[in-house]
Design a protein around this motif. Sequence first.
Motif, mmCIF file in Angstrom:
data_model
loop_
_atom_site.group_PDB
_atom_site.id
_atom_site.type_symbol
_atom_site.label_atom_id
_atom_site.label_comp_id
_atom_site.label_asym_id
_atom_site.label_seq_id
_atom_site.Cartn_x
_atom_site.Cartn_y
_atom_site.Cartn_z
ATOM 1 N N VAL A 200 0.853 -1.182 0.000
ATOM 2 C CA VAL A 200 0.000 0.000 0.000
ATOM 3 C C VAL A 200 0.892 1.237 0.000
ATOM 4 C CG1 VAL A 200 -1.736 1.318 1.254
ATOM 5 C CG2 VAL A 200 -1.877 -1.183 1.172
ATOM 6 N N ILE A 201 0.740 2.075 -1.005
ATOM 7 C CA ILE A 201 1.534 3.303 -1.107
ATOM 8 C C ILE A 201 0.602 4.477 -0.821
ATOM 9 C CG2 ILE A 201 3.052 4.677 -2.579
ATOM 10 C CD1 ILE A 201 3.668 2.167 -4.154
ATOM 11 N N GLU A 202 0.490 4.842 0.449
ATOM 12 C CA GLU A 202 -0.367 5.939 0.884
ATOM 13 C C GLU A 202 0.389 6.796 1.888
ATOM 14 O OE1 GLU A 202 -3.284 6.814 -0.179
ATOM 15 O OE2 GLU A 202 -3.845 5.072 -1.396
ATOM 16 N N GLN A 203 -0.127 7.996 2.089
ATOM 17 C CA GLN A 203 0.412 8.926 3.079
ATOM 18 C C GLN A 203 -0.746 9.571 3.832
ATOM 19 O OE1 GLN A 203 3.003 11.781 1.255
ATOM 20 N NE2 GLN A 203 4.612 10.292 0.826
ATOM 21 N N SER A 204 -0.523 9.824 5.120
ATOM 22 C CA SER A 204 -1.527 10.466 5.978
ATOM 23 C C SER A 204 -2.833 9.676 5.970
ATOM 24 C CB SER A 204 -1.770 11.914 5.534
ATOM 25 O OG SER A 204 -0.573 12.666 5.605
ATOM 26 N N HIS A 205 -2.745 8.377 5.998
ATOM 27 C CA HIS A 205 -3.928 7.527 6.036
ATOM 28 C C HIS A 205 -4.136 7.008 7.446
ATOM 29 C CE1 HIS A 205 -0.441 4.934 5.387
ATOM 30 N NE2 HIS A 205 -1.141 3.936 5.934
ATOM 31 N N THR A 206 -5.302 6.467 7.683
ATOM 32 C CA THR A 206 -5.640 5.870 8.980
ATOM 33 C C THR A 206 -5.449 4.366 8.883
ATOM 34 O OG1 THR A 206 -7.254 7.618 9.424
ATOM 35 C CG2 THR A 206 -7.400 5.613 10.744
ATOM 36 N N LEU A 207 -4.638 3.817 9.757
ATOM 37 C CA LEU A 207 -4.319 2.384 9.732
ATOM 38 C C LEU A 207 -5.015 1.698 10.891
ATOM 39 C CD1 LEU A 207 -2.718 -0.022 8.614
ATOM 40 C CD2 LEU A 207 -0.787 0.701 10.030
ATOM 41 N N ILE A 208 -5.797 0.679 10.574
ATOM 42 C CA ILE A 208 -6.505 -0.117 11.581
ATOM 43 C C ILE A 208 -5.916 -1.510 11.574
ATOM 44 C CG2 ILE A 208 -8.725 -1.024 12.324
ATOM 45 C CD1 ILE A 208 -10.079 1.314 10.964
ATOM 46 N N LEU A 209 -5.401 -1.934 12.711
ATOM 47 C CA LEU A 209 -4.790 -3.256 12.855
ATOM 48 C C LEU A 209 -5.719 -4.154 13.640
ATOM 49 C CD1 LEU A 209 -1.127 -2.167 13.737
ATOM 50 C CD2 LEU A 209 -2.068 -2.713 11.491
ATOM 51 N N GLY A 210 -6.063 -5.299 13.068
ATOM 52 C CA GLY A 210 -6.952 -6.234 13.735
ATOM 53 C C GLY A 210 -8.368 -6.163 13.186
ATOM 54 N N TRP A 211 -9.208 -7.067 13.713
ATOM 55 C CA TRP A 211 -10.600 -7.166 13.255
ATOM 56 C C TRP A 211 -11.483 -7.548 14.441
ATOM 57 C CZ3 TRP A 211 -12.497 -6.325 8.286
ATOM 58 C CH2 TRP A 211 -13.846 -6.644 8.084
ATOM 59 N N SER A 212 -12.593 -6.849 14.598
ATOM 60 C CA SER A 212 -13.567 -7.163 15.638
ATOM 61 C C SER A 212 -14.934 -6.680 15.193
ATOM 62 C CB SER A 212 -13.175 -6.508 16.972
ATOM 63 O OG SER A 212 -13.317 -5.105 16.905
ATOM 64 N N ASP A 213 -15.962 -6.951 16.012
ATOM 65 C CA ASP A 213 -17.312 -6.522 15.670
ATOM 66 C C ASP A 213 -17.503 -5.023 15.841
ATOM 67 O OD1 ASP A 213 -16.989 -6.566 18.363
ATOM 68 O OD2 ASP A 213 -18.845 -7.634 18.820
ATOM 69 N N LYS A 214 -16.533 -4.325 16.434
ATOM 70 C CA LYS A 214 -16.613 -2.877 16.588
ATOM 71 C C LYS A 214 -16.043 -2.130 15.375
ATOM 72 C CE LYS A 214 -18.202 -3.384 20.749
ATOM 73 N NZ LYS A 214 -19.619 -3.082 21.045
ATOM 74 N N LEU A 215 -15.605 -2.867 14.374
ATOM 75 C CA LEU A 215 -14.967 -2.220 13.233
ATOM 76 C C LEU A 215 -15.945 -1.352 12.457
ATOM 77 C CD1 LEU A 215 -12.440 -1.900 11.399
ATOM 78 C CD2 LEU A 215 -13.218 -3.902 10.139
ATOM 79 N N LYS A 276 4.409 -3.093 4.728
ATOM 80 C CA LYS A 276 3.609 -3.258 3.517
ATOM 81 C C LYS A 276 2.424 -2.301 3.494
ATOM 82 C CE LYS A 276 1.247 -6.929 3.357
ATOM 83 N NZ LYS A 276 0.909 -8.366 3.353
ATOM 84 N N VAL A 277 1.917 -1.912 4.658
ATOM 85 C CA VAL A 277 0.781 -0.987 4.727
ATOM 86 C C VAL A 277 1.238 0.434 5.048
ATOM 87 C CG1 VAL A 277 -0.905 -2.755 5.304
ATOM 88 C CG2 VAL A 277 0.400 -1.670 7.129
ATOM 89 N N SER A 278 2.538 0.727 4.877
ATOM 90 C CA SER A 278 3.104 2.075 5.082
ATOM 91 C C SER A 278 2.806 2.590 6.487
ATOM 92 C CB SER A 278 2.569 3.052 4.024
ATOM 93 O OG SER A 278 2.895 2.627 2.738
ATOM 94 N N VAL A 279 3.198 1.795 7.473
ATOM 95 C CA VAL A 279 2.900 2.174 8.855
ATOM 96 C C VAL A 279 3.641 3.444 9.263
ATOM 97 C CG1 VAL A 279 4.734 0.707 9.764
ATOM 98 C CG2 VAL A 279 2.789 1.263 11.211
ATOM 99 N N SER A 280 4.811 3.695 8.699
ATOM 100 C CA SER A 280 5.581 4.877 9.075
ATOM 101 C C SER A 280 4.990 6.170 8.526
ATOM 102 C CB SER A 280 7.031 4.731 8.591
ATOM 103 O OG SER A 280 7.078 4.600 7.178
ATOM 104 N N LYS A 281 4.104 6.079 7.516
ATOM 105 C CA LYS A 281 3.511 7.271 6.916
ATOM 106 C C LYS A 281 2.048 7.450 7.303
ATOM 107 C CE LYS A 281 6.589 6.878 2.916
ATOM 108 N NZ LYS A 281 6.687 6.729 1.436
ATOM 109 N N ALA A 282 1.554 6.623 8.209
ATOM 110 C CA ALA A 282 0.148 6.718 8.616
ATOM 111 C C ALA A 282 -0.061 7.921 9.533
ATOM 112 C CB ALA A 282 -0.282 5.430 9.308
ATOM 113 N N ARG A 283 -1.229 8.563 9.381
ATOM 114 C CA ARG A 283 -1.566 9.687 10.243
ATOM 115 C C ARG A 283 -2.007 9.215 11.618
ATOM 116 N NH1 ARG A 283 -6.533 13.060 8.130
ATOM 117 N NH2 ARG A 283 -7.466 11.020 8.617
ATOM 118 N N ALA A 284 -2.723 8.107 11.673
ATOM 119 C CA ALA A 284 -3.194 7.551 12.937
ATOM 120 C C ALA A 284 -3.224 6.043 12.819
ATOM 121 C CB ALA A 284 -4.578 8.084 13.279
ATOM 122 N N ILE A 285 -2.931 5.368 13.916
ATOM 123 C CA ILE A 285 -2.907 3.908 13.958
ATOM 124 C C ILE A 285 -3.838 3.446 15.069
ATOM 125 C CG2 ILE A 285 -1.490 1.847 14.257
ATOM 126 C CD1 ILE A 285 0.901 3.461 13.323
#
Length: 320
Positions: A200-215, A276-285
């Motif tokens: 994924v080549i993105e910048q200032s994106h929101t990264l969500i790690l994991g999966w639950s029913d609150k997604l 792979k998901v550009s964690v260093s360029k994410a705006r929020a994790i």
Amino acid sequence: SLHDQVHHLRGQLGAATAKLQSCIVVMDSSLDMSSVFSYQSNDEFVPSRSLKNFSLLLSLSALYAPIIILKYIDLLSRLRRSGGSEVAFNKRLAYRVDIFLSLHPYAKPLVLLVGTMLLIGLGGLALYGVTDDSLSDCLWLSWTFVADAGNHANAVGFGPKLVSVSISIGGMLVFAMMLGLVTDSISEKFDSLRKGRSEVIEQSHTLILGWSDKLGSLLNQICIANESLGGGTIVVMAERDKEEMEADIAKMEFDMKGTAVICRSGSPLILADLKKVSVSKARAIVVLAEEGNADQVCSADQIAPFNMKSVLTLAVPSPE
């Protein structure tokens, strides 16, 4: 008057006889020179014919020598193995070839290229031995047989026809293997895209790690927050299949408000997947809690071990 005419005709006859003799001498000398030239051409033809025979013998030797050598080495290994349990040489060689082809990504195209060059070279030498063409023309003709199997239809003679058919059969095998490699590479690329293994080549994106029913509610709130910015990008990475995640998100009945949701398969505990998901360029994790801990209020020392490991993985500095 008649006597003068006879004397004049005798003079013309003598002049014509002299010219005829001079012409005969010139013809004899030309015949001698032609015999010399023909002798020299024969001398030049002999080494050329021997060179062609040598090229034919070389091509056949290069084709059958490896098979004979492998059989001979296999026989020796069997004789040595009669008193022990040593592995056969052909099995060791096959194992080394298997390791080479599996470890190096460009091994298969390289082997195919080398095989094609050997086929063109040996085929050109064989054609040079059975035809009267030059070596360069035979090499080019060999390449045409490899590239197009129908070109051998113009061959004349038993030897050229046999060699041409052999080269054409080898060319069909080469192109069949090339087609298989291209098909495998395209299939692997599509499988990688389908399984969510691409970067994924993105910048200032929101990264969500994991999966639950609150997604669902989390995605809805982020989409509402991004509406004032004209939309945004949300990347969801979980240890699930990409198509299943996209299908579940499509079932959520709310307006994305211009926000794009990208799903990727991976583990938050693996640094390569995070890159792979550009964690260093994410705006929020956002690290989602596990399914069992999603509805529980936990203290800092009661956080799920999985989530704690994810946070520690994010805290590890990138080597770049």
